[in-house]
Design a protein around this motif. Sequence first.
Motif, short mmCIF file in Angstrom:
data_model
loop_
_atom_site.label_atom_id
_atom_site.label_comp_id
_atom_site.label_asym_id
_atom_site.label_seq_id
_atom_site.Cartn_x
_atom_site.Cartn_y
_atom_site.Cartn_z
N GLY A 1 -0.72 1.13 6.00
CA GLY A 1 0.23 1.72 5.06
C GLY A 1 -0.27 3.03 4.50
O GLY A 1 0.49 4.00 4.36
N ALA A 2 -1.58 3.11 4.19
CA ALA A 2 -2.12 4.32 3.58
C ALA A 2 -2.17 5.48 4.57
O ALA A 2 -1.86 6.61 4.20
N VAL A 3 -2.58 5.21 5.81
CA VAL A 3 -2.63 6.29 6.81
C VAL A 3 -1.23 6.82 7.07
O VAL A 3 -1.00 8.04 7.10
N PHE A 4 -0.27 5.91 7.26
CA PHE A 4 1.10 6.34 7.49
C PHE A 4 1.61 7.14 6.30
O PHE A 4 2.22 8.21 6.45
N GLY A 5 1.32 6.65 5.10
CA GLY A 5 1.79 7.35 3.91
C GLY A 5 1.13 8.70 3.73
O GLY A 5 1.78 9.68 3.37
N SER A 6 -0.18 8.77 4.02
CA SER A 6 -0.90 10.03 3.84
C SER A 6 -0.41 11.11 4.79
O SER A 6 -0.42 12.30 4.45
N LEU A 7 0.01 10.71 5.98
CA LEU A 7 0.46 11.69 6.97
C LEU A 7 1.95 11.99 6.85
O LEU A 7 2.37 13.14 6.94
N ALA A 8 2.76 10.95 6.63
CA ALA A 8 4.22 11.12 6.68
C ALA A 8 4.82 11.53 5.33
O ALA A 8 5.73 12.36 5.29
N LEU A 9 4.33 10.95 4.24
CA LEU A 9 4.99 11.19 2.97
C LEU A 9 4.87 12.63 2.48
O LEU A 9 5.86 13.17 1.96
N PRO A 10 3.71 13.29 2.60
CA PRO A 10 3.70 14.71 2.18
C PRO A 10 4.70 15.56 2.97
O PRO A 10 5.37 16.43 2.39
N ALA A 11 4.81 15.30 4.28
CA ALA A 11 5.76 16.06 5.09
C ALA A 11 7.20 15.78 4.65
O ALA A 11 8.03 16.71 4.56
N LEU A 12 7.52 14.51 4.37
CA LEU A 12 8.86 14.18 3.89
C LEU A 12 9.13 14.83 2.53
O LEU A 12 10.23 15.34 2.29
N ALA A 13 8.12 14.80 1.66
CA ALA A 13 8.30 15.38 0.33
C ALA A 13 8.56 16.88 0.42
O ALA A 13 9.40 17.43 -0.31
N ILE A 14 7.82 17.56 1.29
CA ILE A 14 7.98 19.00 1.42
C ILE A 14 9.31 19.35 2.07
O ILE A 14 10.00 20.29 1.66
N ALA B 1 0.82 -1.21 0.00
CA ALA B 1 0.00 0.00 0.00
C ALA B 1 0.86 1.26 0.00
O ALA B 1 0.60 2.21 -0.76
N LEU B 2 1.89 1.28 0.83
CA LEU B 2 2.78 2.44 0.87
C LEU B 2 3.40 2.70 -0.50
O LEU B 2 3.44 3.84 -0.98
N ALA B 3 3.88 1.64 -1.11
CA ALA B 3 4.53 1.79 -2.42
C ALA B 3 3.53 2.23 -3.49
O ALA B 3 3.85 3.06 -4.35
N LEU B 4 2.33 1.68 -3.44
CA LEU B 4 1.33 2.01 -4.44
C LEU B 4 0.83 3.44 -4.31
O LEU B 4 0.61 4.14 -5.30
N PHE B 5 0.67 3.90 -3.07
CA PHE B 5 0.12 5.23 -2.83
C PHE B 5 1.17 6.34 -2.92
O PHE B 5 0.82 7.51 -3.09
N ALA B 6 2.44 5.98 -2.81
CA ALA B 6 3.48 7.00 -2.70
C ALA B 6 3.46 8.02 -3.85
O ALA B 6 3.48 9.23 -3.60
N PRO B 7 3.42 7.60 -5.12
CA PRO B 7 3.43 8.61 -6.19
C PRO B 7 2.22 9.55 -6.12
O PRO B 7 2.36 10.75 -6.36
N GLY B 8 1.03 9.01 -5.82
CA GLY B 8 -0.15 9.85 -5.75
C GLY B 8 -0.11 10.84 -4.60
O GLY B 8 -0.55 11.98 -4.73
N VAL B 9 0.43 10.40 -3.47
CA VAL B 9 0.47 11.26 -2.29
C VAL B 9 1.47 12.41 -2.47
O VAL B 9 1.22 13.53 -2.04
N VAL B 10 2.59 12.14 -3.13
CA VAL B 10 3.61 13.19 -3.31
C VAL B 10 3.46 13.91 -4.65
O VAL B 10 4.27 14.77 -4.97
N ALA B 11 2.40 13.59 -5.40
CA ALA B 11 2.25 14.13 -6.75
C ALA B 11 2.32 15.65 -6.84
O ALA B 11 3.02 16.19 -7.71
N PRO B 12 1.63 16.41 -5.96
CA PRO B 12 1.72 17.87 -6.10
C PRO B 12 3.13 18.42 -5.94
O PRO B 12 3.53 19.35 -6.63
N ARG B 13 3.92 17.83 -5.02
CA ARG B 13 5.28 18.31 -4.80
C ARG B 13 6.23 17.81 -5.89
O ARG B 13 7.17 18.52 -6.27
N ALA B 14 5.99 16.59 -6.39
CA ALA B 14 6.86 16.01 -7.41
C ALA B 14 6.44 16.38 -8.82
O ALA B 14 7.08 15.96 -9.79
N HIS B 15 5.36 17.17 -8.95
CA HIS B 15 4.85 17.62 -10.25
C HIS B 15 4.49 16.43 -11.14
O HIS B 15 4.79 16.41 -12.34
#
Length: 400
Positions: free
Chosen positions: A147-160, A29-43
Motif C-alpha cells: 500500500g505504501a509503495v503504491f501510494g508513494s508513487l501514484a498518489l503524488p502524481a494523482l494529486a498533481i 496503509a494507503l488510507a493512513l499514508f494518503a494525507p502525508g503523501v499529498v501534503a505539499p500539494r494539499a497544503h
Amino acid sequence: MVDANLAARPASALLPALGAMTWLQALVALALFAPGVVAPRAHIEVWQLSMFSCAVFAVGIPASFWGGGFIARLGSLRIASLCAVAIVASMALASLGSTAALLAAGLCLGLAMGPETPASAALLARLVTAERRAFVFSVRQTGNQIGAVFGSLALPALAISFGPAWCYAAVGACALLAIALFEWLRPAYAGKIAPPPKLDLRARLALVTADRRIAMLALASMPFSAMQVSLNTIFVTLGTRELGLSHIEAGMALACAQAGGLVGRLGWGYVAMRLDASRMVLIVIGLGMAICAALLGLDGASLGRPGQFAFAALFGLTASGWNGVFIAEIARLAPQNRIGETTGAVLTASYLGLLAAPALVSILDGAASLGAAFVALACLALCGTLALIWGDHDKDKAGR
C-alpha cells in the motif's frame, strides 16, 4: 471462526485468507499514508498531519484492545469488511479538505486500523504450521509496504494532475472492491466454533504482563511504531524541507523506503524462520533503524541523491520491516486460544507509540527541526532494543 474442515486442507485454505488479509492491510496503509503523501500539494501542515495521526490511533487503541471479542463472534473476514467500510468513510471525509474533516477522517480510520491486525492473526494462526508462522505472518505484513509503495508513487502524481480529492477517491474505490472479496470468501472461514469467554480489563492486561517476553515485546513496539509512523507520514516533508528534495523526489525516496520495508518483511521473516530466532532478528532490526534515523536526521542533506535514496531504503528495511516477525513472535508466545486478544492487547502498546509520535515530532519540529525529531526517535528505538535484549534472558527458562 474457521471451519474445522480447513485443518484437512491447510494450503488451499491459507492462500486466499493470506491474500485477503494482506489486501486489507494495504488498504489501511494507503488510507493512513494518503494525507502525508499529498501534503505539499494539499497544503497540509505538519501539525495537521500530527492531528490526523493522533486521531487514528486514539480510536485504534481501544478498537485493538477490545476488538478480540468482536473477532471471535463475527469472524475475521466480517471484521475485514467492516474495516473496509470505515476506510471508505474516512477517505470521503478527508476529501472535503478542511481541518475538521481531516480530524473526522482520522477518527473513522482508527476503527479500521485497530482490529485489522488482530483479526488477521486470529485467522492465519489457525491455518499455518508453527514452523512457517514467522514467514507467513511476514508475508501478510507486506500489505503495509504494498500500500505504501503504491501510494508513494501514484498518489503524488494523482494529486498533481487531478487534485488531492482524486487520491482519496482512488483509495475508497479499492476499499469497495475489497468488501466484495471479503464477503465472497467469508462463508468458507465461518465455522461453528463457540467464542471463548469474555475477558475483563484485568484479564486482558494479564495477557501482556504475565510473560516478561511478551511484556518486553509490547514495550519495544512503542518506539518501533513511533519510528515507523514518522517515516511513513513525515518523511516527504523532511525530504522537501531539509534534505533538498522536490516533492516527486521525496515521494520516490519514500517509495524506496517502502520497497526496503517490503524486502525486509519477507527477508526478516525468512531469516527468523530459518534460524528460529525471531527475538534476535528484532534486536538487529532495532539497532538498524536507530542508526538510519540518526544519520538522516543529523546530516541527511550531505548524503547526495544516491546516498539519500540508499539510506531511505535501509531505513525502510528496518523501520518498516519488523512487524511480521513481531506479530509471529506474539502468536508463538500467546495462549493458543487467545491469539487474537493477546495480539490486540500488545498492539495497544504499539498504538500508544503511534499516538505519541506525531505529538513528539510536532513539538521537536517547532523547537528545533524535523532532523532533531528523527534523532530523538533513534534514541528511543535504541531503548526499545535494549528492552528486547533484557526480555530475551527469559527464553532459556521458558523454552523456545
